[in-house]
Motif scaffolding. Structure first.
Motif, mmCIF file in Angstrom:
data_model
loop_
_atom_site.group_PDB
_atom_site.id
_atom_site.type_symbol
_atom_site.label_atom_id
_atom_site.label_comp_id
_atom_site.label_asym_id
_atom_site.label_seq_id
_atom_site.Cartn_x
_atom_site.Cartn_y
_atom_site.Cartn_z
ATOM 1 N N VAL A 195 48.388 37.063 33.868
ATOM 2 C CA VAL A 195 47.639 36.387 32.813
ATOM 3 C C VAL A 195 48.184 36.840 31.462
ATOM 4 N N THR A 196 48.175 38.128 31.188
ATOM 5 C CA THR A 196 48.713 38.664 29.938
ATOM 6 C C THR A 196 49.381 40.011 30.204
ATOM 7 N N ASP A 197 50.517 40.244 29.651
ATOM 8 C CA ASP A 197 51.231 41.525 29.680
ATOM 9 C C ASP A 197 51.195 42.220 31.035
ATOM 10 N N GLY A 198 51.436 41.525 32.114
ATOM 11 C CA GLY A 198 51.528 42.117 33.433
ATOM 12 C C GLY A 198 50.203 42.339 34.129
ATOM 13 N N VAL A 199 49.086 41.792 33.603
ATOM 14 C CA VAL A 199 47.768 41.918 34.267
ATOM 15 C C VAL A 199 47.621 40.729 35.202
ATOM 16 N N PRO A 200 47.568 40.986 36.523
ATOM 17 C CA PRO A 200 47.434 39.860 37.459
ATOM 18 C C PRO A 200 46.032 39.220 37.381
ATOM 19 N N ALA A 201 45.981 37.950 37.734
ATOM 20 C CA ALA A 201 44.711 37.202 37.692
ATOM 21 C C ALA A 201 43.707 37.779 38.690
ATOM 22 N N GLY A 202 44.193 38.283 39.840
ATOM 23 C CA GLY A 202 43.294 38.886 40.837
ATOM 24 C C GLY A 202 42.567 40.096 40.291
ATOM 25 N N LEU A 203 43.277 40.952 39.532
ATOM 26 C CA LEU A 203 42.628 42.125 38.939
ATOM 27 C C LEU A 203 41.612 41.702 37.893
ATOM 28 N N LEU A 204 41.931 40.696 37.117
ATOM 29 C CA LEU A 204 40.990 40.204 36.101
ATOM 30 C C LEU A 204 39.732 39.619 36.753
#
Length: 174
Positions: free
Chosen positions: A120-129
């Protein structure tokens, strides 16, 4: 036992007054004149007795009307069913909010791994968000539960509680 006529040596029976065909009415009291004394000479009231003792007494005066409650007591009313229904909707709404989001997260994890691994942003996966969003969604479910309780369930419970206290004070039997 013999049914012969009485023996002449027995004394003849005294003539008894004929008994009435029916007993006197309970309201009829015989007021025989009492011997007067100095203290009762001041009393000027005459004894009261019915004019026709064989007639029934007049019906008693009706007492104050008995107040009936405007509604049936709780055991015969649908208030408890309405309260159970409101509480059931409250539980369903809060539960489906929390579990619905968690189920959506699991379905996306199993059937859409491309969506969950995308950044999603700067290497943050959508699953973690989406996983981190579960905590605010749980808080939302709790807030929704409290809101529906205050708006729908608590007023019904308060009304039923007040009516039960009123019925208890009146002595209404279920």
């Amino acid at each position: 036992m013999s049914y012969d006529t009485p023996h002449p040596s027995y004394p003849p029976h005294a003539a008894q007054p004929p008994s009435p065909a029916y007993p006197p009415h309970p309201s009829y009291r015989s007021h025989a004149p009492q011997p007067s004394s100095a203290s009762s000479a001041t009393s000027t009231s005459s004894p009261s007795y019915p004019t026709y003792p064989w007639q029934p007494p007049a019906p008693p005066e009706p007492g104050p009307p008995v107040r009936r409650p405007a509604r049936e007591p709780l055991g015969h009313h649908s208030d408890l069913r309405v309260l159970r229904s409101a509480y059931r909707w409250q539980r369903r709404t809060a539960t489906l909010t929390a579990l619905g989001y968690f189920t959506l997260f699991l379905i996306l994890s199993a059937y859409a791994p491309g969506v969950m691994t995308s950044t999603v942003t700067d290497g943050v996966p959508a699953g973690l968000l989406l996983a981190l969003l579960q905590l605010p969604v749980t808080w939302l479910a709790i807030a929704l539960y409290e809101h529906t309780a205050r708006r729908h369930v608590d007023p019904l419970a308060d009304r039923i509680r007040r009516q039960a206290e009123l019925d208890a004070r009146r002595g209404v039997v279920r």
